[in-house]
Design an enzyme around this catalytic site. Structure first.
Site, short mmCIF file in Angstrom:
data_model
loop_
_atom_site.label_atom_id
_atom_site.label_comp_id
_atom_site.label_asym_id
_atom_site.label_seq_id
_atom_site.Cartn_x
_atom_site.Cartn_y
_atom_site.Cartn_z
CG HIS A 1 -12.30 6.78 -1.30
ND1 HIS A 1 -12.73 8.08 -1.21
CD2 HIS A 1 -10.93 6.83 -1.18
CE1 HIS A 1 -11.70 8.88 -1.04
NE2 HIS A 1 -10.59 8.15 -1.01
CD GLU A 2 -8.57 3.89 -1.20
OE1 GLU A 2 -7.77 4.36 -2.04
OE2 GLU A 2 -8.78 4.43 -0.10
CG HIS B 1 -7.94 7.52 -5.22
ND1 HIS B 1 -7.99 8.88 -5.41
CD2 HIS B 1 -8.26 7.32 -3.89
CE1 HIS B 1 -8.33 9.47 -4.28
NE2 HIS B 1 -8.50 8.56 -3.36
#
Length: 368
Positions: free
Chosen positions: A18-19, A22
């Site tokens: 997820h990170e 980004h």
């Protein structure tokens, strides 16, 4: 202790992906990432890369974050004082000085990565184990069951549930699980004819794989015809994307039912419930763990897209307003919105923890 270990093993790569979503878009658009953290709280160890990003692993394994240049905190709340002091070179490195579409993609990158991970995991499982489907042709009906009372017969093929098409056993089970109506309308094929019937389901208490008790609507029908087939890459991709779409729709329906009061909030769970399920799926083998990871990744991606301030969806909502207004919201208004969002998130977390603590027996055994 085994549950805690499996919780970390399963959740950590999902949070990392997820990170990373980004992070990749931030680097693509020239935004400096100050910190990439797995976990919260006290830093256990860290290092810096060539672009001055601090990579760290923290003590509390309940998530992670990337802190962009110009952010006030891990939730990407803009630091007004710092942003106003930036020179032109620093503005080029700041998330909040990028074009609107670039900021939106950076924020969307996290949920997108979770969805891609879920699809890849579903594809991997499908390629390895093939596709086994239970046809919706009724092969048996229990005596005195809702199905028998409604006139359904062996050989009928169910094709609709409350005027919505159903094409798999998974689809039918999902709709039954989410059903809150006292009467269900079923569409079915008998011979060459399409027919409908209203069925009043029975509701029974069941215990799921994680040991949680809940109500389940049942019809009293048996589906005993199986179709098993090996599938190739293209078909597995189509099959997996369809699974992700169907599950997302069911999750959104469940959330809507909670918001509108049609369903209670007992299904909300926090880290204890995830640990509980992690251990249960781990006992069933590698494929079960991969499927559970796909489901958790999908949940994380979807929940983060909800328009709640502090979540990715909240940022995207503010960017949408910025696009409509053709200018960013005032920093004071943004801070007020983020504070409201934080209060809402805390309330949801407390509710989830309360549901977790209802399974206090598991809590006692967590470290045994």
């Amino acid at each position: 202790m085994a549950a805690l270990i499996w919780f970390i093993i399963i959740l950590t790569p999902i949070v990392f992906i997820h990170e990373l979503g980004h992070f990749v878009f931030a680097r693509l658009f020239g935004v400096k990432v100050d910190v990439f953290s797995i976990g919260f709280g006290k830093t256990l160890f860290k290092w810096k890369d060539s672009k001055d990003t601090t990579w760290q692993v923290a003590l509390i394994p309940l998530g992670g974050y990337v802190k962009m240049h110009g952010d006030d905190n891990a939730a990407s709340v803009p630091d007004e004082t710092k942003l106003q002091s930036f020179d032109e070179d620093e503005k080029k490195l700041s998330l909040h000085h990028k074009k609107l579409w670039q900021k939106s993609l950076i924020v969307f990158g996290g949920p997108l990565a979770n969805y891609l991970l879920a699809i890849v995991l579903f594809i991997g499982v499908a390629l390895y184990s093939g596709k086994q489907e239970v046809t919706l042709e009724i092969t048996g009906i229990q005596n005195e069951s809702p199905a028998q009372k409604s006139g359904l017969e062996v050989g009928d093929v169910i094709v609709e549930f409350n005027d919505q098409a159903v094409d798999s056993m998974f689809d039918l089970k999902s709709k039954l699980m989410l059903n809150t109506e006292e009467e269900i309308k079923l569409g079915y094929i008998r011979g060459d004819s399409y027919m409908t019937v209203n069925v009043v389901p029975d509701f029974i208490d069941i215990v799921d794989i994680g040991g949680n008790q809940r109500k389940q609507a049942i019809l009293g029908v048996i589906f005993g015809k199986f179709i098993y087939s090996k599938i190739g890459v293209l078909e597995s991709i189509k099959y997996s994307v369809q699974q992700v779409f169907d599950m997302s729709c069911n999750m959104l329906l469940g959330i809507w039912q909670m918001i509108t009061g049609q369903r209670n909030t007992d299904d909300l769970g926090g880290p204890i419930k995830i640990a509980k399920y992690s251990a249960a799926f781990a006992e069933q083998g590698v494929l079960a763990v991969l499927l559970f990871m796909a489901i958790i990744s999908l949940n994380l991606g979807l929940v983060n897209l909800l328009p709640i301030p502090m979540l990715d969806g909240g940022h995207l909502f503010l960017y949408a307003l910025e696009g409509i207004m053709r200018k960013p919201l005032n920093y004071k208004i943004q801070n007020m919105i983020f504070k409201i969002g934080m209060a809402l998130l805390i309330a949801l977390m407390l509710m989830a923890f309360w549901n977790d603590l209802k399974g206090i027996e598991f809590l006692r055994n967590l470290f045994n």
